[in-house]
Design an enzyme around this catalytic site. Sequence first.
Site, PDB file in Angstrom:
ATOM      1  N   ALA A 141     -32.223  64.178  29.510  1.00 29.75           N
ATOM      2  CA  ALA A 141     -33.474  63.927  30.231  1.00 29.75           C
ATOM      3  C   ALA A 141     -33.866  62.478  29.931  1.00 29.75           C
ATOM      4  CB  ALA A 141     -34.547  64.891  29.758  1.00 29.75           C
ATOM      5  N   GLY A 145     -41.724  59.657  25.314  1.00 23.72           N
ATOM      6  CA  GLY A 145     -40.574  60.570  25.261  1.00 23.72           C
ATOM      7  C   GLY A 145     -40.796  61.762  26.156  1.00 23.72           C
ATOM      8  N   ASN A 146     -39.982  62.798  25.989  1.00 22.50           N
ATOM      9  CA  ASN A 146     -40.183  64.028  26.757  1.00 22.50           C
ATOM     10  C   ASN A 146     -39.770  65.231  25.919  1.00 22.50           C
ATOM     11  OD1 ASN A 146     -37.297  64.707  27.349  1.00 22.50           O
ATOM     12  ND2 ASN A 146     -37.386  62.702  28.346  1.00 22.50           N
ATOM     13  N   HIS A 147     -39.962  66.427  26.482  1.00 19.51           N
ATOM     14  CA  HIS A 147     -39.785  67.659  25.705  1.00 19.51           C
ATOM     15  C   HIS A 147     -38.347  68.168  25.635  1.00 19.51           C
ATOM     16  CE1 HIS A 147     -43.946  68.305  24.919  1.00 19.51           C
ATOM     17  NE2 HIS A 147     -44.276  68.286  26.202  1.00 19.51           N
ATOM     18  N   SER A 148     -37.390  67.412  26.115  1.00 23.02           N
ATOM     19  CA  SER A 148     -36.010  67.927  26.107  1.00 23.02           C
ATOM     20  C   SER A 148     -35.554  68.224  24.675  1.00 23.02           C
ATOM     21  CB  SER A 148     -35.070  66.886  26.726  1.00 23.02           C
ATOM     22  OG  SER A 148     -33.736  67.255  26.476  1.00 23.02           O
TER      23      SER A 148
END
Length: 401
Positions: free
Chosen positions: A280, A212-215
């Site tokens: 994102a 995943g990512n930090h969005s």
Amino acid sequence: MSILSGKNILLGITGGIAAYKTASLVRLFVKSGANVKVVMTPASKEFVTPLTLSTLSKNPVYSTFTNEDEDTEVWNNHVDLGLWADLLIVAPATANTLAKMANGVCDNLLMATYLSAKCPVYFAPAMDLDMYKHATTKQSFEKLNTFGNIMIPATSGELASGLVGEGRMAEPEEIFSFIEADVLGKLPLKGKKVLITAGPTYEAIDPVRFIGNHSSGKMGFEIARAAANLGAEVILISGPTAQKVSHSLIQQIPVVSAEDMFNAVHTYFNSCDIAILSAAVADYRPKEVAHQKIKKKSSTLTLELEKTKDILASLGVIKKQQYLVGFALETNDELENAKGKLKRKNLNLIVLNSLNDKGAGFKGDTNKVTFIDDQDNITAFELKTKSEVAIDLLNKIISHI
Ligand code: CTP
């Protein structure tokens, strides 16, 4: 959420029996999330008490130019009240007050406020049937109409005099719905469908792990809110996020992976007028998803990744009437990279934010953006809250469509 939520509503009450119904009207406005202040003419206090209205509106009620009850005199500034108001509603509007409004007679605080207000003015007449029919009353209606004031017509029914006919003030629910519909109908994105993507995507590795990512999804949710407040019907397709939104014009569609988001976006894209892709989206995903939890057998683990579908680029290929907006988060050669993406993905506008700018990007409540459009116009903004950025973005889009 009502379109009136957050609006400053100034209710002017004049001296007619229908004034007793304004208690319900104040409650409806307060329940919708509006901030309500009340100005009463001296005569209206015979019909409903200031205490009732101040309790319901949670604000002091104004009636005279100075506060009579206070030890130290306080000036009730009609100019400030007029400027505070997003909407001024005169209900009930008696024949006397309507005639004063039509002729600029300024003999009480409500009239001075009316003359100072720059906002839309609504009036809900209330009087006996012969007064309502009288030529002078008709003249007042016509004159007020030429000023741009909006009449909420009286209805027919039993009147306080016992006679039956036209002149009953519209019911509070009718006044509320009339104003809500009128405000909505005048909004710049009324009738437009806006598709927005927000948040991260999660790409499964096995049943318990993902990439995943930090969005945080904040930017996309703020755009959705701002678009709905401008009257748009919003489809908000969002990856996993803690953000919440509740608005009658926003339909939220939760998704998890880039593939889910791709499918959801393509379901709605054809019928939309504007698409803003702020999510994102993961650029890569594991090529194989393990059906069972991967056990830690060896000291290293190699995952083979494959590209996800580029949702934004796929829309650039099929777009017709849609105004297509993408985001670019860059760390170097920001302008050149963003311009490249705008062209490559066939966008109308790209919103650039650089990770080199403090306060810009993923997690916080602020963002520092530059808009680049397909005519090569470049507009750089100061650091702003994400809700301000959302409004700037929609204003830019509105100026183009
Ligand atoms: N985007 C998308 N689908 C993807 C990847 C990105 O719709 N699979 C959209 C984002 O929502 C955003 C824009 O594309 O609007 C940003 O793309 P970005 O990932 O920065 O650009 P790329 O063209 O993928 O280039 P790179 O990652 O190499 O910077």
